[in-house]
Scaffold this motif. Sequence first.
Motif, mmCIF file in Angstrom:
data_model
loop_
_atom_site.group_PDB
_atom_site.id
_atom_site.type_symbol
_atom_site.label_atom_id
_atom_site.label_comp_id
_atom_site.label_asym_id
_atom_site.label_seq_id
_atom_site.Cartn_x
_atom_site.Cartn_y
_atom_site.Cartn_z
ATOM 1 N N THR A 196 0.858 -1.186 0.000
ATOM 2 C CA THR A 196 0.000 0.000 0.000
ATOM 3 C C THR A 196 0.898 1.241 0.000
ATOM 4 O O THR A 196 2.104 1.145 0.244
ATOM 5 C CB THR A 196 -0.861 0.034 1.278
ATOM 6 N N LEU A 197 0.307 2.419 -0.220
ATOM 7 C CA LEU A 197 1.088 3.659 -0.192
ATOM 8 C C LEU A 197 1.827 3.788 1.147
ATOM 9 O O LEU A 197 3.005 4.161 1.187
ATOM 10 C CB LEU A 197 0.167 4.871 -0.417
ATOM 11 N N GLU A 198 1.134 3.459 2.237
ATOM 12 C CA GLU A 198 1.757 3.549 3.568
ATOM 13 C C GLU A 198 2.951 2.579 3.662
ATOM 14 O O GLU A 198 4.006 2.922 4.198
ATOM 15 C CB GLU A 198 0.722 3.240 4.664
ATOM 16 N N GLY A 199 2.781 1.385 3.126
ATOM 17 C CA GLY A 199 3.860 0.400 3.121
ATOM 18 C C GLY A 199 5.038 0.879 2.277
ATOM 19 O O GLY A 199 6.204 0.701 2.643
ATOM 20 N N GLN A 200 4.732 1.496 1.150
ATOM 21 C CA GLN A 200 5.792 2.006 0.266
ATOM 22 C C GLN A 200 6.627 3.067 0.967
ATOM 23 O O GLN A 200 7.851 3.103 0.845
ATOM 24 C CB GLN A 200 5.175 2.599 -1.006
ATOM 25 N N VAL A 201 5.948 3.912 1.714
ATOM 26 C CA VAL A 201 6.634 4.986 2.437
ATOM 27 C C VAL A 201 7.572 4.404 3.502
ATOM 28 O O VAL A 201 8.738 4.787 3.611
ATOM 29 C CB VAL A 201 5.573 5.945 3.056
ATOM 30 N N VAL A 202 7.076 3.458 4.288
ATOM 31 C CA VAL A 202 7.895 2.878 5.360
ATOM 32 C C VAL A 202 9.054 2.069 4.759
ATOM 33 O O VAL A 202 10.180 2.123 5.245
ATOM 34 C CB VAL A 202 7.040 2.018 6.322
ATOM 35 N N GLN A 203 8.785 1.352 3.687
ATOM 36 C CA GLN A 203 9.860 0.588 3.047
ATOM 37 C C GLN A 203 10.955 1.529 2.523
ATOM 38 O O GLN A 203 12.147 1.259 2.696
ATOM 39 C CB GLN A 203 9.315 -0.254 1.893
ATOM 40 N N ASP A 204 10.548 2.632 1.926
ATOM 41 C CA ASP A 204 11.541 3.598 1.439
ATOM 42 C C ASP A 204 12.356 4.171 2.598
ATOM 43 O O ASP A 204 13.576 4.306 2.493
ATOM 44 C CB ASP A 204 10.857 4.741 0.675
ATOM 45 N N ALA A 205 11.691 4.507 3.690
ATOM 46 C CA ALA A 205 12.410 5.065 4.845
ATOM 47 C C ALA A 205 13.392 4.040 5.399
ATOM 48 O O ALA A 205 14.526 4.373 5.754
ATOM 49 C CB ALA A 205 11.407 5.501 5.916
ATOM 50 N N ASP A 206 12.984 2.782 5.459
ATOM 51 C CA ASP A 206 13.856 1.698 5.945
ATOM 52 C C ASP A 206 15.050 1.536 5.002
ATOM 53 O O ASP A 206 16.185 1.363 5.432
ATOM 54 C CB ASP A 206 13.036 0.407 6.007
ATOM 55 N N ARG A 207 14.787 1.635 3.710
ATOM 56 C CA ARG A 207 15.854 1.453 2.722
ATOM 57 C C ARG A 207 16.815 2.638 2.709
ATOM 58 O O ARG A 207 18.023 2.449 2.494
ATOM 59 C CB ARG A 207 15.237 1.193 1.350
ATOM 60 N N LEU A 208 16.303 3.836 2.923
ATOM 61 C CA LEU A 208 17.201 4.998 3.002
ATOM 62 C C LEU A 208 18.195 4.816 4.141
ATOM 63 O O LEU A 208 19.344 5.257 4.061
ATOM 64 C CB LEU A 208 16.404 6.296 3.206
ATOM 65 N N ASP A 209 17.768 4.152 5.204
ATOM 66 C CA ASP A 209 18.647 3.945 6.357
ATOM 67 C C ASP A 209 19.625 2.787 6.138
ATOM 68 O O ASP A 209 20.477 2.528 6.978
ATOM 69 C CB ASP A 209 17.815 3.705 7.622
#
Length: 224
Positions: free
Chosen positions: A115-128
Amino acid sequence: MMTQTDVIGQTADYVREAMQGDSSGHDWWHIYRVWQNSLYLAAREGADVTVVQLAALLHDVGDWKFYDGDESVGPRLAREWLERLGVDEGVTGQVCAIIADLSFKGAGVQAARLTLEGQVVQDADRLDAIGAIGIARAFAYGGAKGREMHDPAAAPVMHSSFEQYKNSRGTTINHFHEKLVLLKDRLNTEAARRLAADRHAFMLEFLRRFEAEWDIGRSAADEA
Ligand code: ADP
Ligand code: NI
């Protein structure tokens, strides 16, 4: 009835306690950065901030990497916690689904639809997981798991199943090739892609220097 602020605050306290003292790059400050970066991305992408924050805070509690590869622990612990707080099933279900599908499963493994919310959290996790912090976390993880830093004779492996990725005991330098340098092209949101470019370039520069320093003969020849 607990307010949204109470639910987020209590969840942050619970996670801070649970991740305290971790030395594998999955400590509270990783969670804190993912939480803050998720809020930044959510604002730009118009994602639901309650779901995003709860998923960011709970995403590594019960991570399969620390439960013998068992992927069911994370979503189960998240559900138990959210039910204990009396969070409604609509939100709990969304958060647990995100946690179940967030993790990188191997270079050649088809990613789950989020979902959009999942995409956002996955991106934040990947940026880290990339840039200066990503480099630090990779070596912290390798050390915690008893991995070799580098072996010039070991080639990276593009894992084609989660089983294979999960059981890999590869070196930390190979982990950059097997996952970390691939992440910039596997982000979901434009805002994350903008942040990733510079971090990615720094990681490549780090790898270049690492290899040059490793092979003194070659770097001396480069200078001649
Ligand atoms: P994911 O669930 O996508 O793996 P995490 O938040 O659990 O994301 O973080 C993974 C972190 O652990 C990354 O920073 C990554 O560098 C590190 N890591 C995972 N596997 C390895 C490995 N085999 N070698 C070195 N670091 C690793
Ligand atoms: Ni994480």
